[in-house]
Design an enzyme around this catalytic site. Structure first.
Site, PDB file in Angstrom:
ATOM      1  N   GLY A  44     -18.780-102.512  73.563  1.00 29.27           N
ATOM      2  CA  GLY A  44     -19.030-101.567  74.641  1.00 29.27           C
ATOM      3  C   GLY A  44     -17.809-100.764  75.048  1.00 29.27           C
ATOM      4  O   GLY A  44     -17.879 -99.940  75.968  1.00 29.27           O
ATOM      5  N   GLU A 170      -7.450 -96.622  70.925  1.00 36.36           N
ATOM      6  CA  GLU A 170      -6.750 -97.086  69.714  1.00 36.36           C
ATOM      7  C   GLU A 170      -5.708 -96.044  69.293  1.00 36.36           C
ATOM      8  O   GLU A 170      -5.779 -95.494  68.174  1.00 36.36           O
ATOM      9  CB  GLU A 170      -7.756 -97.333  68.581  1.00 36.36           C
ATOM     10  CG  GLU A 170      -8.843 -98.338  68.897  1.00 36.36           C
ATOM     11  CD  GLU A 170      -8.361 -99.782  68.871  1.00 36.36           C
ATOM     12  OE1 GLU A 170      -7.150-100.012  68.638  1.00 36.36           O
ATOM     13  OE2 GLU A 170      -9.183-100.679  69.103  1.00 36.36           O
TER      14      GLU A 170
END
Length: 282
Positions: A44, A170
């Site tokens: 999620g 990321e």
């Protein structure tokens, strides 16, 4: 600054392919904090990331960004101001570069929000300097740069819009070890020097330990733990049972504890581990 209140989200709502992605998420990002959100693929994280600036709207519940509420039926014109407050650096942001020069690319975002060309150019120069891109590269095509340099250009483009919150998805994906360290240090400097609120979405536990001051752990659309990293990473068995892992320093200290070396508190960083071992004369 940002608060999720009982947020639920389903993809392809009211179709045979409906899929629930978030379940009753309550989450806060304090102003000036460095908050990490971690979890496996499918946990999620990306759904939460896209709700931070209104790219997705909750199926139920609401997301508050300052005094702006994002709900299921919110209008796009009401959400647009959020996208200036919250800047998102997606994975591989260099893929979004398109202008003929570095300077023009970074200046594009502010102009899109109504900033004059002159002011946008000033902001572009300021942010390119901040991310450490040499001035001699500003008039070159961004596609002539190295991968790490292109990523700095993309990040400068987000910073030029002067967001109050910087969301990093990321941010070191695909970078070599040296570039990865430099990139994370850059975000640390932005956070500490400018008081920038940072949200880091990652699966790298060492980055969480080294930089974040609060962390949320997601699994299958639910928050399963939260707190300061030094607290959350103490429960090694819990994290391992959920296949989330712990920082390398914590894993090593945990093995030492099992071998009989006592730690009042497991260190979570390399520096903390070295200090703890010195105190024990190891």
């Amino acid at each position: 600054m940002i608060e999720f209140q009982a947020v639920n989200y389903s993809y392809q709502l009211k179709t045979p392919f409906e899929s629930r992605a978030l379940f009753d998420i309550d989450l806060k990002v304090a102003s000036g904090s460095y908050t990490a959100i971690i979890g496996h693929t499918g946990s999620g994280k990306s759904t939460i990331l896209q709700q931070l600036n209104g790219l997705l709207q909750p199926t139920s519940g609401r997301v508050l960004v300052d005094d702006i509420a994002i709900e299921h039926d919110s209008k796009q014109k009401d959400i647009k101001p959020v996208r200036k407050k919250v800047g998102v650096v997606f994975q591989f942001p260099e893929s979004q570069l398109f202008e003929e020069t570095v300077l023009k690319d970074v200046a594009f975002g502010p102009q899109n929000f109504g900033v004059s060309l002159e002011r946008a150019t000033e902001l572009a120069k300021e942010k390119l300097s901040l991310v450490g891109l040499p001035e001699e590269l500003w008039t070159r095509s961004p596609f002539e740069l190295s991968g790490g340099q292109m990523r700095r250009v993309a990040i400068a483009g987000i910073l030029a819009m002067e967001p109050e919150v910087l969301v990093l998805d990321e941010p070191t994906a695909g970078l070599d070890p040296k570039a990865r360290i430099e990139m994370m240090q850059l975000f640390k400097d932005i956070h500490s020097k400018a008081g920038q609120t940072v949200v880091l979405v990652t699966h790298n536990m060492d980055d969480v330990a080294d930089f974040a001051d609060f962390v949320y752990l997601l699994e299958k659309g639910r928050i399963i733990a939260s707190g300061k990293p030094i607290e959350v990473f103490q429960d090694v068995e819990f994290l391992n049972s959920h296949e989330l892992g712990v920082p390398k320093a914590t894993a090593f200290a945990h093995k030492l504890r099992q071998a009989g070396i006592a730690f009042e508190q497991l260190p979570i960083t390399r520096a903390g581990l070295v200090t703890a071992l010195k105190e024990r004369g190891a």
